[in-house]
Design a protein around this motif. Structure first.
Motif, PDB file in Angstrom:
ATOM      1  N   HIS A 163      18.053  41.283 -49.110  1.00 17.21           N
ATOM      2  CA  HIS A 163      16.963  40.319 -49.304  1.00 17.21           C
ATOM      3  C   HIS A 163      15.966  40.424 -48.151  1.00 17.21           C
ATOM      4  O   HIS A 163      16.357  40.646 -46.999  1.00 17.21           O
ATOM      5  N   ASN A 186      13.578  36.860 -50.448  1.00 17.47           N
ATOM      6  CA  ASN A 186      14.546  36.049 -49.696  1.00 17.47           C
ATOM      7  C   ASN A 186      14.177  34.575 -49.624  1.00 17.47           C
ATOM      8  O   ASN A 186      14.809  33.812 -48.909  1.00 17.47           O
ATOM      9  N   ILE A 189      17.440  32.693 -52.678  1.00 21.45           N
ATOM     10  CA  ILE A 189      18.282  33.761 -53.232  1.00 21.45           C
ATOM     11  C   ILE A 189      19.241  33.281 -54.312  1.00 21.45           C
ATOM     12  O   ILE A 189      19.679  34.073 -55.147  1.00 21.45           O
ATOM     13  N   ASN A 193      15.917  34.248 -57.946  1.00 22.43           N
ATOM     14  CA  ASN A 193      15.827  35.645 -58.376  1.00 22.43           C
ATOM     15  C   ASN A 193      16.588  35.927 -59.671  1.00 22.43           C
ATOM     16  O   ASN A 193      16.878  37.088 -59.981  1.00 22.43           O
TER      17      ASN A 193
END
Length: 207
Positions: A163, A186, A189, A193
């Motif tokens: 990340h 990042n 996370i 995502n």
């Protein structure tokens, strides 16, 4: 290149840490029919995970190596395997243990031993295996690939997800056979995502 390295069917998919994120995304993408030994563990140092494979998990979560750190959540305890630098935060319920004694250790160890045994059965019998690791360097991944190759009979692939301050999926072109390495954003996370993980797993399925 996309995820061409990963595409296709697998007999088994295993998370190799470093957090629960890999196992969570496997579950979200229908790639987790069973649990692996590291699914719900914190394993920040990939070299220690590699050591576990080298010694066939022989001293994984042995009682004499455990240390009660404190509370992981309101319901679960945080317990460290100081020998292997692995942290358990989903195995020992506060309601059934204390800050001085792990009363449910026998049941937890039996569960983890089953998962280790299943892992090694798959390593020696599966036609194709996918491993997922978050947080890994090129050098660490090359060593992981080498050690897994010494154990696994047939084909395998490794997905490495790091990340960083990126947008979308950024591919790394690492010169390691059968490894697909990417960087994901990042900023969040755990849930942020999800769509990108689904893209990584496009045309990846269990046989």
């Amino acid at each position: 290149m996309g995820n061409d390295i990963l595409k296709g069917g697998y007999d088994a998919v295993f998370s190799l840490g470093d957090l629960c994120l890999g196992a969570i995304q496997m579950q979200k993408n229908n790639l987790r029919p069973f649990s692996g030994p590291l699914d719900w563990m914190g394993s920040p140092l990939l070299p220690k995970v590699i050591e576990l494979f080298e010694k066939r998990f022989s001293d994984f979560m042995l009682e004499e190596n455990l240390r009660i750190v404190g509370k992981a959540t309101d319901k679960m305890m945080l317990v460290s395997d100081d020998r292997n630098l692995v942290m358990s935060n989903h195995d020992f319920e506060i309601a059934h243990n204390s800050m001085t004694q792990l009363l449910t250790y026998p049941q937890v160890k039996e569960k983890l031993d089953r998962r280790v045994n299943r892992l090694f059965v798959k390593l020696t019998s599966a036609q194709r295996i996918l491993f997922i690791r978050t947080s890994a360097s090129l050098e660490e991944t090359a060593l992981l690939q080498q050690v897994l190759r010494s154990i696994i009979v047939n084909d395998f692939r490794i997905l490495v997800v790091n990340h960083g301050p990126v947008t979308g999926i950024v591919e790394n072109y690492w010169p390691i056979d059968h490894v697909y390495s990417v960087v994901l954003p990042n900023n969040e996370i755990w849930e942020g995502n999800n769509a990108l993980w689904s893209q990584l797993f496009e045309d990846v399925y269990l046989m």
